[in-house]
Design a protein around this motif. Structure first.
Motif, mmCIF file in Angstrom:
data_model
loop_
_atom_site.group_PDB
_atom_site.id
_atom_site.type_symbol
_atom_site.label_atom_id
_atom_site.label_comp_id
_atom_site.label_asym_id
_atom_site.label_seq_id
_atom_site.Cartn_x
_atom_site.Cartn_y
_atom_site.Cartn_z
ATOM 1 N N GLY A 1 11.356 1.927 4.828
ATOM 2 C CA GLY A 1 11.409 3.380 4.951
ATOM 3 C C GLY A 1 10.709 4.116 3.834
ATOM 4 N N ILE A 2 10.463 3.432 2.706
ATOM 5 C CA ILE A 2 9.718 4.072 1.619
ATOM 6 C C ILE A 2 8.289 3.540 1.542
ATOM 7 N N CYS A 3 8.091 2.260 1.884
ATOM 8 C CA CYS A 3 6.739 1.694 1.848
ATOM 9 C C CYS A 3 5.799 2.425 2.797
ATOM 10 N N VAL A 4 6.322 2.892 3.912
ATOM 11 C CA VAL A 4 5.501 3.541 4.935
ATOM 12 C C VAL A 4 4.851 4.824 4.425
ATOM 13 N N LEU A 5 5.362 5.380 3.331
ATOM 14 C CA LEU A 5 4.828 6.639 2.804
ATOM 15 C C LEU A 5 3.550 6.460 1.998
ATOM 16 N N ALA A 6 3.212 5.224 1.644
ATOM 17 C CA ALA A 6 1.999 4.982 0.866
ATOM 18 C C ALA A 6 0.757 5.329 1.681
ATOM 19 N N LYS A 7 -0.370 5.440 0.995
ATOM 20 C CA LYS A 7 -1.625 5.723 1.688
ATOM 21 C C LYS A 7 -2.173 4.486 2.393
ATOM 22 N N ASP A 8 -1.933 3.330 1.819
ATOM 23 C CA ASP A 8 -2.511 2.082 2.313
ATOM 24 C C ASP A 8 -1.405 1.041 2.398
ATOM 25 N N LEU A 9 -1.258 0.411 3.559
ATOM 26 C CA LEU A 9 -0.185 -0.557 3.766
ATOM 27 C C LEU A 9 -0.612 -1.999 3.493
ATOM 28 N N HIS A 10 -1.845 -2.209 3.079
ATOM 29 C CA HIS A 10 -2.261 -3.559 2.719
ATOM 30 C C HIS A 10 -1.423 -4.046 1.529
ATOM 31 N N GLY A 11 -1.090 -5.287 1.564
ATOM 32 C CA GLY A 11 -0.245 -5.872 0.528
ATOM 33 C C GLY A 11 1.144 -6.146 1.056
ATOM 34 N N ILE A 12 1.706 -5.157 1.726
ATOM 35 C CA ILE A 12 3.054 -5.327 2.267
ATOM 36 C C ILE A 12 3.029 -6.266 3.468
ATOM 37 N N HIS A 13 1.828 -6.547 3.984
ATOM 38 C CA HIS A 13 1.708 -7.494 5.096
ATOM 39 C C HIS A 13 2.080 -8.911 4.671
ATOM 40 N N LEU A 14 2.167 -9.153 3.371
ATOM 41 C CA LEU A 14 2.594 -10.457 2.891
ATOM 42 C C LEU A 14 4.099 -10.662 3.056
ATOM 43 N N VAL A 15 4.792 -9.590 3.382
ATOM 44 C CA VAL A 15 6.242 -9.648 3.597
ATOM 45 C C VAL A 15 6.594 -9.329 5.048
ATOM 46 N N ASP A 16 5.983 -8.283 5.585
ATOM 47 C CA ASP A 16 6.259 -7.860 6.958
ATOM 48 C C ASP A 16 5.100 -8.255 7.872
ATOM 49 N N PRO B 1 9.713 -2.676 -3.128
ATOM 50 C CA PRO B 1 11.167 -2.809 -3.245
ATOM 51 C C PRO B 1 11.588 -4.262 -3.451
ATOM 52 N N HIS B 2 12.837 -4.451 -3.826
ATOM 53 C CA HIS B 2 13.461 -5.777 -3.971
ATOM 54 C C HIS B 2 12.792 -6.623 -5.051
ATOM 55 N N PHE B 3 12.038 -5.988 -5.942
ATOM 56 C CA PHE B 3 11.339 -6.735 -6.982
ATOM 57 C C PHE B 3 12.346 -7.268 -8.001
ATOM 58 N N ASP B 4 12.209 -8.527 -8.356
ATOM 59 C CA ASP B 4 13.104 -9.136 -9.347
ATOM 60 C C ASP B 4 14.575 -8.878 -8.986
ATOM 61 N N SER B 5 14.883 -9.081 -7.700
ATOM 62 C CA SER B 5 16.240 -8.842 -7.183
ATOM 63 C C SER B 5 16.715 -10.130 -6.507
ATOM 64 N N PRO B 6 17.283 -11.051 -7.274
ATOM 65 C CA PRO B 6 17.599 -12.383 -6.745
ATOM 66 C C PRO B 6 18.597 -12.389 -5.599
ATOM 67 N N ASN B 7 19.346 -11.321 -5.418
ATOM 68 C CA ASN B 7 20.306 -11.278 -4.314
ATOM 69 C C ASN B 7 19.682 -10.872 -2.989
ATOM 70 N N HIS B 8 18.408 -10.503 -3.024
ATOM 71 C CA HIS B 8 17.738 -10.124 -1.781
ATOM 72 C C HIS B 8 16.822 -11.259 -1.329
ATOM 73 N N PRO B 9 16.885 -11.642 -0.045
ATOM 74 C CA PRO B 9 16.121 -12.801 0.429
ATOM 75 C C PRO B 9 14.607 -12.649 0.360
ATOM 76 N N GLU B 10 14.102 -11.410 0.279
ATOM 77 C CA GLU B 10 12.655 -11.200 0.229
ATOM 78 C C GLU B 10 12.127 -11.010 -1.184
ATOM 79 N N SER B 11 13.008 -11.081 -2.167
ATOM 80 C CA SER B 11 12.599 -10.770 -3.532
ATOM 81 C C SER B 11 11.453 -11.655 -4.011
#
Length: 219
Positions: free
Chosen positions: A126-141, A167-177
Motif C-alpha cells: 500500500g505504500i510501495c505503489v506510491l513510488a514513481k517506479d516499481l522496478h526493484g519490488i518485483h524481486l518480492v512481488d 518495508p520489512h527491512f531488517d525485520s526478522p519476524n516478517h517472512p519477506e524480510s
C-alpha cells in the motif's frame, strides 16, 4: 495530502492518526493488493483484522473494493465525494497498481495531492505503489499476476513520492524480510532512490509542506 506510510500494519508512530480521527472518523479501507488471492473467509478475516486496528483508534471503516469501479471512473469519483481518508493494505504491489489504474483511483490521488484535507495511509504494498517506479519490488512481488484479465504490467507507480519505500527491512519476524536486501541492492545498482523501513517504523509526510520522516534511513 498527508501521507502515513507504515512498514507493517499501523506501526509505532500513530500520532497523526490520533489527531486525524478527531475530525475525520470515516476511513476507506482498500484491500485490492490482496486480490492476488481468491475471495473467501480467510481473506475476509484478514481484512477485518486490519480494520480492527483502525477501530481501536476510533475510526469508522468502510471497504472500498476498486474492482467495482473498473471502467467506471465517474461513479468512483461520485462515491469518493464523501470521503477523504484512505488506508491501503499490503499484498501484491502490481495487482494493487492495476486496480488503481483500471478504476482511476491513481489519477484521483494525484488530483487531491495538493489538498491538505486528505490522508493516504497504508502499509507494505500500500505504500510501495506510491513510488514513481516499481522496478526493484518485483524481486518480492510477482509482477505477472493478473487477476483482472490480460492487462499490461504497470511499472510506473502512482508517483506521489520520488523514492521507493522498502518495508520489512531488517525485520526478522516478517517472512519477506530477507528478500528486501535484494531489493535494496537492485535500487542501489540502478540509482533509484529508496528509504528502508523496519516493521514498526513509519514515514509521515505532508505533501503541502516539509516532510517529517520518522525512523527511516534515506539513501
Amino acid at each position: 495530502m498527508k501521507l502515513y506510510l507504515s512498514s507493517y500494519r499501523l506501526g509505532n508512530n500513530i500520532e497523526l492518526l490520533k489527531e486525524w480521527v478527531k475530525n475525520n472518523k470515516k476511513m476507506l479501507v482498500i484491500p485490492n493488493a490482496l486480490d492476488v488471492f481468491a475471495d473467501g473467509e480467510r481473506k475476509s478475516n484478514g481484512i477485518n483484522d486490519k480494520c480492527e486496528d483502525l477501530h481501536k483508534l476510533g475510526f469508522e471503516t468502510e471497504i472500498l473494493d476498486l474492482r467495482k469501479y473498473f471502467n467506471n471512473k465517474n461513479e468512483l469519483r461520485d462515491y469518493l465525494k464523501n470521503y477523504n481518508s484512505f488506508y491501503v493494505l499490503g499484498g501484491n504491489v502490481f495487482v494493487l497498481r492495476q486496480a488503481m489504474k483500471l478504476s482511476g483511483f491513481d489519477k484521483y490521488l494525484l488530483e487531491k495531492s495538493n489538498n491538505p484535507n486528505y490522508l493516504y495511509s497504508g502499509f507494505s504494498a500500500g505504500i510501495c505503489v506510491l513510488a514513481k517506479d516499481l522496478h526493484g519490488i518485483h524481486l518480492v512481488d510477482d509482477e505477472t499476476q493478473k487477476p483482472y484479465g490480460d492487462n499490461d504490467i504497470v511499472w510506473q507507480g502512482v508517483g506521489l513520492i520520488d523514492y521507493m519505500p522498502v518495508p520489512h527491512f531488517d525485520s526478522p519476524n516478517h517472512p519477506e524480510s530477507h528478500l528486501m536486501n535484494g531489493v535494496v541492492d537492485y535500487l542501489q545498482k540502478n540509482n533509484l532512490r529508496y528509504k528502508t523501513l523496519k516493521d514498526g517504523e513509519v514515514i509521515v509526510e505532508d505533501l503541502m509542506a516539509k516532510s517529517i520522516n520518522l525512523g527511516e534511513r534515506e539513501i
